[in-house]
Scaffold this motif. Structure first.
Motif, mmCIF file in Angstrom:
data_model
loop_
_atom_site.group_PDB
_atom_site.id
_atom_site.type_symbol
_atom_site.label_atom_id
_atom_site.label_comp_id
_atom_site.label_asym_id
_atom_site.label_seq_id
_atom_site.Cartn_x
_atom_site.Cartn_y
_atom_site.Cartn_z
ATOM 1 N N ARG A 14 22.693 11.254 -27.043
ATOM 2 C CA ARG A 14 22.881 9.912 -27.599
ATOM 3 C C ARG A 14 23.462 9.964 -29.011
ATOM 4 N NH1 ARG A 14 20.985 5.292 -25.278
ATOM 5 N NH2 ARG A 14 22.535 4.592 -26.753
ATOM 6 N N TYR A 15 23.044 10.961 -29.802
ATOM 7 C CA TYR A 15 23.609 11.158 -31.142
ATOM 8 C C TYR A 15 25.113 11.386 -31.041
ATOM 9 C CZ TYR A 15 25.418 14.382 -34.660
ATOM 10 O OH TYR A 15 26.230 15.019 -35.553
ATOM 11 N N LYS A 16 25.514 12.277 -30.144
ATOM 12 C CA LYS A 16 26.941 12.594 -29.999
ATOM 13 C C LYS A 16 27.739 11.387 -29.531
ATOM 14 C CE LYS A 16 26.308 17.514 -29.284
ATOM 15 N NZ LYS A 16 26.413 18.643 -28.343
ATOM 16 N N MET A 17 27.170 10.611 -28.620
ATOM 17 C CA MET A 17 27.862 9.406 -28.149
ATOM 18 C C MET A 17 28.013 8.391 -29.290
ATOM 19 S SD MET A 17 26.066 9.073 -24.409
ATOM 20 C CE MET A 17 26.892 7.575 -23.936
ATOM 21 N N ALA A 18 26.970 8.208 -30.072
ATOM 22 C CA ALA A 18 27.032 7.270 -31.196
ATOM 23 C C ALA A 18 28.053 7.740 -32.222
ATOM 24 C CB ALA A 18 25.657 7.115 -31.840
ATOM 25 N N LEU A 19 28.112 9.033 -32.455
ATOM 26 C CA LEU A 19 29.068 9.586 -33.410
ATOM 27 C C LEU A 19 30.501 9.340 -32.938
ATOM 28 C CD1 LEU A 19 28.686 11.081 -36.102
ATOM 29 C CD2 LEU A 19 28.970 13.217 -34.845
ATOM 30 N N TYR A 32 27.320 5.247 -36.961
ATOM 31 C CA TYR A 32 26.623 6.270 -37.727
ATOM 32 C C TYR A 32 25.146 5.976 -37.924
ATOM 33 C CZ TYR A 32 31.496 7.416 -38.468
ATOM 34 O OH TYR A 32 32.810 7.712 -38.258
ATOM 35 N N ASP A 33 24.788 4.708 -38.082
ATOM 36 C CA ASP A 33 23.375 4.366 -38.224
ATOM 37 C C ASP A 33 22.616 4.726 -36.947
ATOM 38 O OD1 ASP A 33 23.811 3.434 -40.765
ATOM 39 O OD2 ASP A 33 23.919 1.323 -40.188
ATOM 40 N N THR A 34 23.216 4.457 -35.808
ATOM 41 C CA THR A 34 22.598 4.801 -34.526
ATOM 42 C C THR A 34 22.499 6.312 -34.376
ATOM 43 O OG1 THR A 34 23.461 2.772 -33.551
ATOM 44 C CG2 THR A 34 22.766 4.504 -32.028
ATOM 45 N N ALA A 35 23.538 7.016 -34.783
ATOM 46 C CA ALA A 35 23.516 8.482 -34.720
ATOM 47 C C ALA A 35 22.358 9.029 -35.543
ATOM 48 C CB ALA A 35 24.846 9.052 -35.224
ATOM 49 N N MET A 36 22.136 8.457 -36.720
ATOM 50 C CA MET A 36 21.043 8.912 -37.580
ATOM 51 C C MET A 36 19.678 8.610 -36.942
ATOM 52 S SD MET A 36 22.340 10.468 -40.044
ATOM 53 C CE MET A 36 21.678 10.463 -41.677
ATOM 54 N N ASP A 57 19.312 22.381 -36.710
ATOM 55 C CA ASP A 57 20.573 21.815 -36.233
ATOM 56 C C ASP A 57 20.616 20.310 -36.504
ATOM 57 O OD1 ASP A 57 23.120 22.125 -34.890
ATOM 58 O OD2 ASP A 57 22.216 21.044 -33.213
ATOM 59 N N ALA A 58 19.515 19.604 -36.252
ATOM 60 C CA ALA A 58 19.462 18.163 -36.517
ATOM 61 C C ALA A 58 19.564 17.878 -38.014
ATOM 62 C CB ALA A 58 18.179 17.565 -35.943
ATOM 63 N N LYS A 59 18.913 18.711 -38.831
ATOM 64 C CA LYS A 59 19.007 18.536 -40.290
ATOM 65 C C LYS A 59 20.446 18.741 -40.771
ATOM 66 C CE LYS A 59 14.266 20.062 -41.245
ATOM 67 N NZ LYS A 59 13.659 18.827 -41.672
ATOM 68 N N LEU A 60 21.111 19.755 -40.219
ATOM 69 C CA LEU A 60 22.500 20.007 -40.593
ATOM 70 C C LEU A 60 23.396 18.851 -40.148
ATOM 71 C CD1 LEU A 60 24.579 21.957 -41.824
ATOM 72 C CD2 LEU A 60 24.817 22.963 -39.556
ATOM 73 N N CYS A 61 23.159 18.339 -38.940
ATOM 74 C CA CYS A 61 23.946 17.199 -38.453
ATOM 75 C C CYS A 61 23.751 15.972 -39.340
ATOM 76 C CB CYS A 61 23.585 16.888 -37.006
ATOM 77 S SG CYS A 61 24.181 18.116 -35.821
ATOM 78 N N LYS A 62 22.511 15.756 -39.792
ATOM 79 C CA LYS A 62 22.278 14.639 -40.719
ATOM 80 C C LYS A 62 23.103 14.827 -41.989
ATOM 81 C CE LYS A 62 18.367 12.647 -41.522
ATOM 82 N NZ LYS A 62 16.955 12.314 -41.809
#
Length: 115
Positions: free
Chosen positions: A32-37, A42-46, A61-66
């Motif tokens: 879902r993060y990747k789809m939102a991105l 971006y708010d949804t991705a976060m 990995d999630a911290k780096l993506c944030k």
């Protein structure tokens, strides 16, 4: 969009409908993060990255993506630096060299841009 999500869920997470396990939820949230991105939401991705971190607070990995969302999408450099610092500090033991290297490179990029 909805059909794509349902198809992916049925293929990769067949048990998620009955009794989802944390790793299945993390996989779902990552998707879902990747789809939102991709949709530049971006708010949804976060939100989905934060859901991953609720289940696994040490998910580097999630911290780096944030950090990357703050850095490359939102231009919020102080928050990006905060996330990159967390990844660098938590990956200093050498078990996550690739994430450590990516975080340090991104941090250097921000510092060079701000100088």
């Amino acid at each position: 969009m909805r059909g794509r999500l349902l198809s992916t869920l049925l293929t990769y997470l067949p048990g998620a409908w009955i009794d989802p396990k944390d790793n299945e939820l993390i996989t779902l949230y990552r998707l879902r993060y990747k789809m939102a991105l991709e949709e530049e939401k971006y708010d949804t991705a976060m939100i989905f990255l934060n859901k991953i971190l609720e289940l696994d607070p040490m998910n580097l990995d999630a911290k780096l993506c944030k950090g990357e969302v703050y850095h490359r999408c939102l231009n919020d450099y102080p928050r990006a630096i905060e996330q990159y610092n967390k990844v660098i500090r938590l990956s200093a033991d050498g078990r996550n060299d690739a994430l450590h290297t990516r975080a340090r490179a991104a941090m250097s990029e921000i510092m060079e841009m701000l100088s």
